[in-house]
Design a protein around this motif. Sequence first.
Motif, PDB file in Angstrom:
ATOM      1  N   THR A 197     -19.686   7.544 -19.511  1.00 23.87           N
ATOM      2  CA  THR A 197     -18.924   7.480 -18.574  1.00 23.87           C
ATOM      3  C   THR A 197     -17.366   8.068 -18.869  1.00 23.87           C
ATOM      4  O   THR A 197     -16.839   8.520 -18.280  1.00 23.87           O
TER       5      THR A 197
ATOM      6  N   ALA B 139     -13.650   6.020  -8.895  1.00 20.65           N
ATOM      7  CA  ALA B 139     -13.334   5.159 -10.029  1.00 20.65           C
ATOM      8  C   ALA B 139     -12.037   5.641 -10.835  1.00 20.65           C
ATOM      9  O   ALA B 139     -11.591   4.801 -11.450  1.00 20.65           O
TER      10      ALA B 139
ATOM     11  N   ASN C  56     -17.628   1.254 -17.906  1.00 17.58           N
ATOM     12  CA  ASN C  56     -16.569   2.272 -17.257  1.00 17.58           C
ATOM     13  C   ASN C  56     -15.390   2.616 -18.199  1.00 17.58           C
ATOM     14  O   ASN C  56     -15.537   2.001 -19.286  1.00 17.58           O
TER      15      ASN C  56
ATOM     16  N   SER D 128     -15.896  -0.005  -7.519  1.00 15.46           N
ATOM     17  CA  SER D 128     -17.127  -0.821  -8.182  1.00 15.46           C
ATOM     18  C   SER D 128     -18.358  -0.388  -7.493  1.00 15.46           C
ATOM     19  O   SER D 128     -19.373  -0.441  -8.521  1.00 15.46           O
TER      20      SER D 128
ATOM     21  N   SER E  34     -15.863   0.884 -24.090  1.00 21.33           N
ATOM     22  CA  SER E  34     -15.163   2.260 -23.885  1.00 21.33           C
ATOM     23  C   SER E  34     -14.312   2.288 -25.158  1.00 21.33           C
ATOM     24  O   SER E  34     -13.293   1.485 -25.497  1.00 21.33           O
TER      25      SER E  34
ATOM     26  N   LEU F 258     -19.393   2.620  -9.692  1.00 19.97           N
ATOM     27  CA  LEU F 258     -19.842   2.184 -10.917  1.00 19.97           C
ATOM     28  C   LEU F 258     -21.193   1.815 -10.971  1.00 19.97           C
ATOM     29  O   LEU F 258     -21.953   1.996 -11.855  1.00 19.97           O
TER      30      LEU F 258
ATOM     31  N   ASP G 110     -24.193   3.565 -12.873  1.00 22.50           N
ATOM     32  CA  ASP G 110     -25.126   2.745 -13.592  1.00 22.50           C
ATOM     33  C   ASP G 110     -26.464   2.694 -13.473  1.00 22.50           C
ATOM     34  O   ASP G 110     -27.240   2.790 -14.787  1.00 22.50           O
TER      35      ASP G 110
ATOM     36  N   TRP H 208     -18.354  10.016  -7.690  1.00 26.51           N
ATOM     37  CA  TRP H 208     -18.267   8.880  -8.348  1.00 26.51           C
ATOM     38  C   TRP H 208     -16.605   9.047  -9.291  1.00 26.51           C
ATOM     39  O   TRP H 208     -16.087   7.866  -9.434  1.00 26.51           O
TER      40      TRP H 208
ATOM     41  N   ALA I 155     -21.211   3.404 -21.504  1.00 23.26           N
ATOM     42  CA  ALA I 155     -19.729   3.666 -21.595  1.00 23.26           C
ATOM     43  C   ALA I 155     -19.308   4.660 -22.225  1.00 23.26           C
ATOM     44  O   ALA I 155     -18.189   5.314 -21.662  1.00 23.26           O
TER      45      ALA I 155
END
Length: 432
Positions: free
Chosen positions: A258, A196, A105, A213, A111, A216, A220, A192, A255
């Motif tokens: 996102t 998030a 994330n 969560s 990230s 995510l 994923d 999403w 990562a």
Amino acid sequence: MKPRYWFRWMVVQGIPRLVLQTHSRRGDTLARLMSAPAGVHDPIPLLESLRDRGRLVRTPLGWVTTDHELCRTILRDNSFRVAAAEGFVPKPLRWVMDRAELPPNPVSPPSMLVIDPPDHTRMRKPVASAFTPRAIGRLRDRVESVTAELLDALPSRGSADLVAAYASQVPIAIISEMLGFPDSERERFLAWGDAASPLLDIGPSWPTIRTASAALLSMDGYLDEHIARLRREPGEDILSGLVTAGELDDRELKASATLLMGAGFETTVNLISNGVALLVNHPDQLARLREEPELWPNAVEEVLRFDAPVQNTGRINRDDIELAGVPVRAGSTVMLLLAGANRDPQVFEDPHRFDITRANAKDHLTFSSGIHVCLGASLARMEGAYALRALFERFPDLQLDGPPQRRPLFTLHGYSHMPVLLGRRAEQPTAA
């Protein structure tokens, strides 16, 4: 949701949430600013209260600054490292995090947003070429066609939620294409991303984290399938390039995906919606833009300065230093209030005045500075300028249909809903 995720929330967000609430009740200005967004949507009085106390202010939550020069210096100084939430967790409790690791994330390593060189350099370099001015220029025709399609779909002399029907749709369409996602998935990504986005704040509630969560985890799973598909049939998009280059592992790929999706969407949707609200409420400025459309790029810079889509960031100094004449010990957190820096009277004359002709509007720090400067800044500027101009040219009588609703967030500053009356439709296209 498994119990270990609750323990992770308690360690990483629950305890900070309790600390924030405690200090807010005691009247601490920074705590009030960070915990007030759900009910107090104008941060400026609190930012100015902090500015009145000096260039660098010590609070129970750490150091904080609204000073433009100081923020810019810290952002460009590699002796500071980024401040990720996980970095504040005591070592004895990190086993909890290791056993409840979230899917890739934007706010957790690897990230780019929360890592430092050399890993940051390795992660950023493969995607930087997709955001050069030349690359962004090639996207202009697509931005124009997407914008036209969305404006055609809005009802003439009708009403609409401008965030849902327009401001969010322009950037999600473009970044989805850049990452190779099909148009049919846009609404899923919007959902999403909305779920998030509170992860960027400090101390979100457990129900909020539970929703984030779950989002995510769903994303994923989708990315696992999407990356596998790109390995079989790569396209011309950014993510295909990263997959075929083989420089990043799967977790790093996800990562990056996102982060690019979030960064490519969040700043621009807030820029567009903030811009609409400001221009409707400043009809003299809108009239000036109609007379001098060449001012639109500078108008976007003033929107970014005056009502920053990203309000803050944080850094941690590696060594004992002196900032603004104040000794700061190594390992201290410095909260950089970018929205405050954008209103610094030492840099911006009459900073609380919205002025689309402001000569130095582009000196704002909304896109950060230094090695972590926003990759998509040029894209956001181009999308924002065209989307706003096209909207007001197509619907010249547009007005708000009641108060717009702010998002209940501290870091990301924009609107969740903006009801508008569109008025008559002018059919002539926007000039290039």
